[in-house]
Design a protein around this motif. Sequence first.
Motif, PDB file in Angstrom:
ATOM      1  N   ILE A 126       8.539 -30.822 -38.042  1.00  0.00           N
ATOM      2  CA  ILE A 126       7.784 -31.657 -37.110  1.00  0.00           C
ATOM      3  C   ILE A 126       6.985 -30.763 -36.178  1.00  0.00           C
ATOM      4  O   ILE A 126       5.832 -31.074 -35.849  1.00  0.00           O
ATOM      5  CB  ILE A 126       8.743 -32.579 -36.303  1.00  0.00           C
ATOM      6  CG1 ILE A 126       9.366 -33.592 -37.245  1.00  0.00           C
ATOM      7  CG2 ILE A 126       8.012 -33.264 -35.195  1.00  0.00           C
ATOM      8  CD1 ILE A 126      10.324 -34.537 -36.592  1.00  0.00           C
ATOM      9  N   GLU A 127       7.595 -29.683 -35.803  1.00  0.00           N
ATOM     10  CA  GLU A 127       6.883 -28.778 -34.918  1.00  0.00           C
ATOM     11  C   GLU A 127       5.666 -28.180 -35.618  1.00  0.00           C
ATOM     12  O   GLU A 127       4.606 -27.999 -35.014  1.00  0.00           O
ATOM     13  CB  GLU A 127       7.820 -27.645 -34.462  1.00  0.00           C
ATOM     14  CG  GLU A 127       7.837 -27.571 -32.960  1.00  0.00           C
ATOM     15  CD  GLU A 127       8.819 -26.562 -32.479  1.00  0.00           C
ATOM     16  OE1 GLU A 127       8.382 -25.390 -32.376  1.00  0.00           O
ATOM     17  OE2 GLU A 127       9.957 -26.941 -32.209  1.00  0.00           O
ATOM     18  N   GLU A 128       5.793 -27.876 -36.879  1.00  0.00           N
ATOM     19  CA  GLU A 128       4.644 -27.350 -37.639  1.00  0.00           C
ATOM     20  C   GLU A 128       3.529 -28.383 -37.675  1.00  0.00           C
ATOM     21  O   GLU A 128       2.347 -28.057 -37.518  1.00  0.00           O
ATOM     22  CB  GLU A 128       5.071 -27.010 -39.074  1.00  0.00           C
ATOM     23  CG  GLU A 128       5.885 -25.742 -39.175  1.00  0.00           C
ATOM     24  CD  GLU A 128       6.306 -25.469 -40.614  1.00  0.00           C
ATOM     25  OE1 GLU A 128       5.695 -26.036 -41.554  1.00  0.00           O
ATOM     26  OE2 GLU A 128       7.223 -24.686 -40.782  1.00  0.00           O
ATOM     27  N   ARG A 129       3.927 -29.617 -37.884  1.00  0.00           N
ATOM     28  CA  ARG A 129       2.929 -30.689 -37.926  1.00  0.00           C
ATOM     29  C   ARG A 129       2.254 -30.845 -36.557  1.00  0.00           C
ATOM     30  O   ARG A 129       1.037 -31.028 -36.473  1.00  0.00           O
ATOM     31  CB  ARG A 129       3.586 -32.018 -38.300  1.00  0.00           C
ATOM     32  CG  ARG A 129       3.821 -32.146 -39.753  1.00  0.00           C
ATOM     33  CD  ARG A 129       4.383 -33.511 -40.035  1.00  0.00           C
ATOM     34  NE  ARG A 129       4.005 -33.954 -41.342  1.00  0.00           N
ATOM     35  CZ  ARG A 129       4.369 -35.081 -41.863  1.00  0.00           C
ATOM     36  NH1 ARG A 129       5.106 -35.916 -41.145  1.00  0.00           N
ATOM     37  NH2 ARG A 129       4.017 -35.407 -43.066  1.00  0.00           N
ATOM     38  N   LEU A 130       3.049 -30.790 -35.526  1.00  0.00           N
ATOM     39  CA  LEU A 130       2.493 -30.894 -34.182  1.00  0.00           C
ATOM     40  C   LEU A 130       1.549 -29.725 -33.895  1.00  0.00           C
ATOM     41  O   LEU A 130       0.479 -29.902 -33.271  1.00  0.00           O
ATOM     42  CB  LEU A 130       3.598 -30.947 -33.134  1.00  0.00           C
ATOM     43  CG  LEU A 130       4.385 -32.261 -33.037  1.00  0.00           C
ATOM     44  CD1 LEU A 130       5.528 -32.119 -32.027  1.00  0.00           C
ATOM     45  CD2 LEU A 130       3.474 -33.391 -32.611  1.00  0.00           C
ATOM     46  N   ASP A 131       1.938 -28.531 -34.338  1.00  0.00           N
ATOM     47  CA  ASP A 131       1.064 -27.364 -34.165  1.00  0.00           C
ATOM     48  C   ASP A 131      -0.253 -27.564 -34.912  1.00  0.00           C
ATOM     49  O   ASP A 131      -1.341 -27.251 -34.407  1.00  0.00           O
ATOM     50  CB  ASP A 131       1.768 -26.092 -34.655  1.00  0.00           C
ATOM     51  CG  ASP A 131       2.850 -25.614 -33.704  1.00  0.00           C
ATOM     52  OD1 ASP A 131       2.828 -26.070 -32.517  1.00  0.00           O
ATOM     53  OD2 ASP A 131       3.687 -24.791 -34.123  1.00  0.00           O
ATOM     54  N   LYS A 132      -0.147 -28.072 -36.154  1.00  0.00           N
ATOM     55  CA  LYS A 132      -1.360 -28.327 -36.942  1.00  0.00           C
ATOM     56  C   LYS A 132      -2.238 -29.367 -36.238  1.00  0.00           C
ATOM     57  O   LYS A 132      -3.467 -29.224 -36.158  1.00  0.00           O
ATOM     58  CB  LYS A 132      -1.004 -28.821 -38.345  1.00  0.00           C
ATOM     59  CG  LYS A 132      -0.598 -27.720 -39.274  1.00  0.00           C
ATOM     60  CD  LYS A 132      -0.412 -28.266 -40.681  1.00  0.00           C
ATOM     61  CE  LYS A 132       0.011 -27.168 -41.623  1.00  0.00           C
ATOM     62  NZ  LYS A 132       0.160 -27.638 -43.002  1.00  0.00           N
ATOM     63  N   ILE A 133      -1.598 -30.425 -35.737  1.00  0.00           N
ATOM     64  CA  ILE A 133      -2.345 -31.475 -35.040  1.00  0.00           C
ATOM     65  C   ILE A 133      -2.994 -30.897 -33.789  1.00  0.00           C
ATOM     66  O   ILE A 133      -4.158 -31.175 -33.475  1.00  0.00           O
ATOM     67  CB  ILE A 133      -1.422 -32.666 -34.693  1.00  0.00           C
ATOM     68  CG1 ILE A 133      -1.018 -33.398 -35.982  1.00  0.00           C
ATOM     69  CG2 ILE A 133      -2.112 -33.619 -33.738  1.00  0.00           C
ATOM     70  CD1 ILE A 133       0.000 -34.505 -35.782  1.00  0.00           C
ATOM     71  N   GLU A 134      -2.272 -30.050 -33.058  1.00  0.00           N
ATOM     72  CA  GLU A 134      -2.832 -29.403 -31.869  1.00  0.00           C
ATOM     73  C   GLU A 134      -4.022 -28.535 -32.245  1.00  0.00           C
ATOM     74  O   GLU A 134      -5.064 -28.547 -31.572  1.00  0.00           O
ATOM     75  CB  GLU A 134      -1.763 -28.540 -31.182  1.00  0.00           C
ATOM     76  CG  GLU A 134      -0.882 -29.282 -30.231  1.00  0.00           C
ATOM     77  CD  GLU A 134       0.091 -28.346 -29.513  1.00  0.00           C
ATOM     78  OE1 GLU A 134      -0.295 -27.185 -29.227  1.00  0.00           O
ATOM     79  OE2 GLU A 134       1.213 -28.778 -29.261  1.00  0.00           O
ATOM     80  N   ASP A 135      -3.858 -27.768 -33.331  1.00  0.00           N
ATOM     81  CA  ASP A 135      -4.963 -26.917 -33.786  1.00  0.00           C
ATOM     82  C   ASP A 135      -6.172 -27.765 -34.170  1.00  0.00           C
ATOM     83  O   ASP A 135      -7.322 -27.435 -33.840  1.00  0.00           O
ATOM     84  CB  ASP A 135      -4.520 -26.064 -34.973  1.00  0.00           C
ATOM     85  CG  ASP A 135      -3.582 -24.936 -34.568  1.00  0.00           C
ATOM     86  OD1 ASP A 135      -3.536 -24.623 -33.356  1.00  0.00           O
ATOM     87  OD2 ASP A 135      -2.917 -24.366 -35.464  1.00  0.00           O
ATOM     88  N   MET A 136      -5.886 -28.857 -34.874  1.00  0.00           N
ATOM     89  CA  MET A 136      -6.979 -29.733 -35.291  1.00  0.00           C
ATOM     90  C   MET A 136      -7.666 -30.363 -34.073  1.00  0.00           C
ATOM     91  O   MET A 136      -8.899 -30.456 -34.014  1.00  0.00           O
ATOM     92  CB  MET A 136      -6.471 -30.826 -36.231  1.00  0.00           C
ATOM     93  CG  MET A 136      -6.024 -30.290 -37.588  1.00  0.00           C
ATOM     94  SD  MET A 136      -5.202 -31.567 -38.546  1.00  0.00           S
ATOM     95  CE  MET A 136      -6.534 -32.126 -39.550  1.00  0.00           C
ATOM     96  N   LEU A 137      -6.891 -30.775 -33.112  1.00  0.00           N
ATOM     97  CA  LEU A 137      -7.460 -31.343 -31.884  1.00  0.00           C
ATOM     98  C   LEU A 137      -8.277 -30.298 -31.131  1.00  0.00           C
ATOM     99  O   LEU A 137      -9.366 -30.587 -30.612  1.00  0.00           O
ATOM    100  CB  LEU A 137      -6.352 -31.886 -30.987  1.00  0.00           C
ATOM    101  CG  LEU A 137      -5.821 -33.279 -31.335  1.00  0.00           C
ATOM    102  CD1 LEU A 137      -4.625 -33.624 -30.438  1.00  0.00           C
ATOM    103  CD2 LEU A 137      -6.898 -34.323 -31.174  1.00  0.00           C
ATOM    104  N   ALA A 138      -7.751 -29.091 -31.083  1.00  0.00           N
ATOM    105  CA  ALA A 138      -8.484 -28.004 -30.414  1.00  0.00           C
ATOM    106  C   ALA A 138      -9.799 -27.754 -31.126  1.00  0.00           C
ATOM    107  O   ALA A 138     -10.849 -27.560 -30.482  1.00  0.00           O
ATOM    108  CB  ALA A 138      -7.625 -26.742 -30.368  1.00  0.00           C
TER     109      ALA A 138
END
Length: 105
Positions: free
Chosen positions: A2-14
């Motif tokens: 889940i943390e990896e997904r959240l990191d990916k989502i954060e990266d995508m949002l950034a």
Amino acid sequence: MIEERLDKIEDMLAQLITMVGKLSVEQQEMKKEQQETKKDMQEMKKEQQQIKTQLNEIEQKSETRHEQMIERLQVIDRDKDFIWEKTVQNEREIGNLKRLFEQTP
């Protein structure tokens, strides 16, 4: 996971935020360029109007000069006709005088 997904989502949002920021900057630059282009077009229209005005003035002056030249040529033509008439008259009188002197003994 889940943390990896959240990191990916954060990266995508950034990335999205960065992209939107770049697009916003580019849009502002395009607006500035568009305003400059409009300003240039307005200046060109003013210059074009000035040129049209100058052209009209030149055409009027040219027409006036043309009329003056036609008038002068007509005066010259009338003078020429008058001179020819006088010349014919004088030649006729000279011819008559010659005949008179030839007849006189």
